[in-house]
Motif scaffolding. Structure first.
Motif, mmCIF file in Angstrom:
data_model
loop_
_atom_site.group_PDB
_atom_site.id
_atom_site.type_symbol
_atom_site.label_atom_id
_atom_site.label_comp_id
_atom_site.label_asym_id
_atom_site.label_seq_id
_atom_site.Cartn_x
_atom_site.Cartn_y
_atom_site.Cartn_z
ATOM 1 N N GLY A 182 0.720 -1.098 0.308
ATOM 2 C CA GLY A 182 -0.046 -0.057 0.025
ATOM 3 C C GLY A 182 0.889 1.428 -0.236
ATOM 4 N N THR A 183 0.296 2.419 0.205
ATOM 5 C CA THR A 183 0.621 4.131 -0.015
ATOM 6 C C THR A 183 0.448 4.275 1.432
ATOM 7 O OG1 THR A 183 1.027 3.017 -2.047
ATOM 8 C CG2 THR A 183 1.266 5.500 -1.576
ATOM 9 N N PRO A 184 1.425 4.937 1.604
ATOM 10 C CA PRO A 184 1.412 5.411 3.609
ATOM 11 C C PRO A 184 0.501 6.372 3.470
ATOM 12 C CG PRO A 184 3.933 4.631 2.674
ATOM 13 C CD PRO A 184 3.681 4.572 1.101
ATOM 14 N N ALA A 185 0.363 7.463 2.133
ATOM 15 C CA ALA A 185 0.161 8.331 3.143
ATOM 16 C C ALA A 185 -1.442 7.657 2.947
ATOM 17 C CB ALA A 185 -0.423 9.808 1.723
ATOM 18 N N GLY A 222 3.896 13.703 6.389
ATOM 19 C CA GLY A 222 5.374 13.410 7.233
ATOM 20 C C GLY A 222 6.967 13.303 6.646
ATOM 21 N N ASP A 223 7.466 13.116 7.317
ATOM 22 C CA ASP A 223 9.153 13.004 6.512
ATOM 23 C C ASP A 223 9.450 11.861 6.023
ATOM 24 O OD1 ASP A 223 9.134 15.782 7.473
ATOM 25 O OD2 ASP A 223 10.712 15.539 9.444
ATOM 26 N N ASP A 224 8.623 10.794 6.415
ATOM 27 C CA ASP A 224 9.231 9.352 5.581
ATOM 28 C C ASP A 224 7.754 8.652 6.051
ATOM 29 O OD1 ASP A 224 9.273 8.640 9.192
ATOM 30 O OD2 ASP A 224 10.590 9.337 9.409
ATOM 31 N N PRO A 225 7.312 7.106 5.652
ATOM 32 C CA PRO A 225 6.548 6.512 5.586
ATOM 33 C C PRO A 225 6.029 5.997 7.403
ATOM 34 C CG PRO A 225 8.718 6.048 3.850
ATOM 35 C CD PRO A 225 8.674 7.524 4.399
ATOM 36 N N VAL A 226 6.649 6.028 8.156
ATOM 37 C CA VAL A 226 6.499 4.834 9.293
ATOM 38 C C VAL A 226 6.055 6.406 9.796
ATOM 39 C CG1 VAL A 226 7.945 4.472 11.401
ATOM 40 C CG2 VAL A 226 8.772 3.671 8.702
ATOM 41 N N SER A 227 6.482 7.682 9.716
ATOM 42 C CA SER A 227 6.309 8.857 10.618
ATOM 43 C C SER A 227 4.585 9.029 10.426
ATOM 44 C CB SER A 227 6.612 9.839 10.134
ATOM 45 O OG SER A 227 6.425 10.663 8.908
ATOM 46 N N VAL A 228 3.899 9.181 8.742
ATOM 47 C CA VAL A 228 3.104 8.679 8.533
ATOM 48 C C VAL A 228 1.815 7.206 8.844
ATOM 49 C CG1 VAL A 228 1.180 9.044 6.109
ATOM 50 C CG2 VAL A 228 3.745 9.397 6.540
ATOM 51 N N ALA A 229 2.132 5.927 8.684
ATOM 52 C CA ALA A 229 1.764 5.465 9.204
ATOM 53 C C ALA A 229 1.623 5.006 10.600
ATOM 54 C CB ALA A 229 2.384 4.129 9.403
#
Length: 317
Positions: A182-185, A222-229
């Motif tokens: 999936g795509t983080p956003a 967010g700055d990276d996928p983990v922060s968005v998740a």
């Protein structure tokens, strides 16, 4: 794989019209049928990965069972031998689909010139596709603007079922090393946790899409996928009125339900989501479900099990 190459003795590759992490999509000419098609080819360096090759083949199998005006039409599948004279030749799978003219919703969002009426129409088209695929037992798992094509006459086509799964098969939950499915956003909280995605996960992603259509940005950045998740799992998005005070609170209520953290608190199916959106949009636009929403079809007879064109599908590699 170079343009002008002919796959399966039938499809002459043209320009690249799309790229993903695992595949490349070419415009192509079907030499047998004499028409333009789109050919999605697994990247050669990944073709030896049995997990990725299996996932790629499954996309064709799932698409072959779906026929709906808002879902890209699957036509054929096959293999192409690379360095065929070598004992170590690689068999690269490819899928053939209708070529859909137009631009992705991602491109249109970047331009920022979509009207409120069209934004709602586009969302209803996506929900129509999801209603149909979910009734067929197929979960898309990567609903995002880049996977929605808008034609010149403003109809909607959902594409790229590359990480879709058969909802009746609980074992079909492939993962790939160090990559989100999936795509983080647009990732649902359960996907961010690594749990199985279901139909209501698609509806959460569709809620993220609606939020971006109306607010001009996804609900979480967010700055990276983990922060968005992390935000998908633990934080609430800003209300729509924060970005668009001109829009009615009823749209905030629709988004709040679509983006609920628990699947049980969301819309339970795409039809309910569409019904709530139409109700909230009433009075905001002249015809929120009118002529602009020609891709919205809620009562199309289900047609599953559509056969693959055996002209190439039977090709052994």
């Amino acid at each position: 794989m170079s343009p002008s190459r002919v796959l399966g003795g039938r499809y002459r590759l043209g320009e690249v019209i799309g790229r993903g992490g695992t595949s490349v999509v070419h415009s192509a000419h079907d030499l047998r049928a004499g028409r333009r098609v789109a050919v999605k080819v697994l990247r050669q360096e990944l073709a030896a990965d049995p997990q990725l090759a299996s996932r790629f083949r499954r996309e064709g199998q799932l698409l072959a069972g779906l026929r709906h005006p808002a879902i890209v039409t699957f036509l054929d599948a096959g293999w192409d031998a690379v360095d065929g004279s070598s004992p170590d030749r690689v068999c690269v799978p490819f899928l053939v689909m209708d070529h859909v003219p137009g631009r992705s919703l991602r491109e249109l969002l970047k331009q920022g010139d979509s009207t409120l009426e069209r934004s709602i129409s586009y969302q209803l088209g996506v929900l129509s596709a999801l209603e149909f695929s979910h009734r067929a037992g197929v979960v898309h798992r990567d609903i995002k603007p880049g996977n929605v094509i808008i034609t010149p006459d403003h109809t909607v086509t959902v594409v790229d079922f590359g990480i879709a799964r058969d909802g009746s098969d609980p074992a079909a939950t492939l993962t790939h090393a160090q990559a989100f499915l999936g795509t983080p956003a647009y990732l649902s909280p359960e996907q961010a946790r690594g749990a199985t995605a279901g139909a209501r996960s698609d509806l959460y992603s569709a809620g993220c899409l609606l939020y971006e259509l109306l607010a001009g940005r996804p609900p979480f950045v967010g700055d990276d996928p983990v922060s968005v998740a992390y935000q998908h799992v633990h934080e609430e998005p800003a209300t729509l009125s924060t970005h668009r005070p001109d829009l009615a609170p009823a749209l905030d209520a629709v988004l709040a339900k679509a983006l609920a953290k628990s699947p049980d608190d969301r819309f339970q199916d795409a039809r309910a989501f569409a019904r709530a959106l139409r109700s909230a949009a009433h009075g905001l636009t002249p015809h929120p479900g009118g002529a602009q929403a020609r891709a919205v079809v809620h009562d199309v007879p289900l047609t599953f099990g559509r056969g693959i064109d055996t002209g190439t599908a039977a090709l052994a590699c």
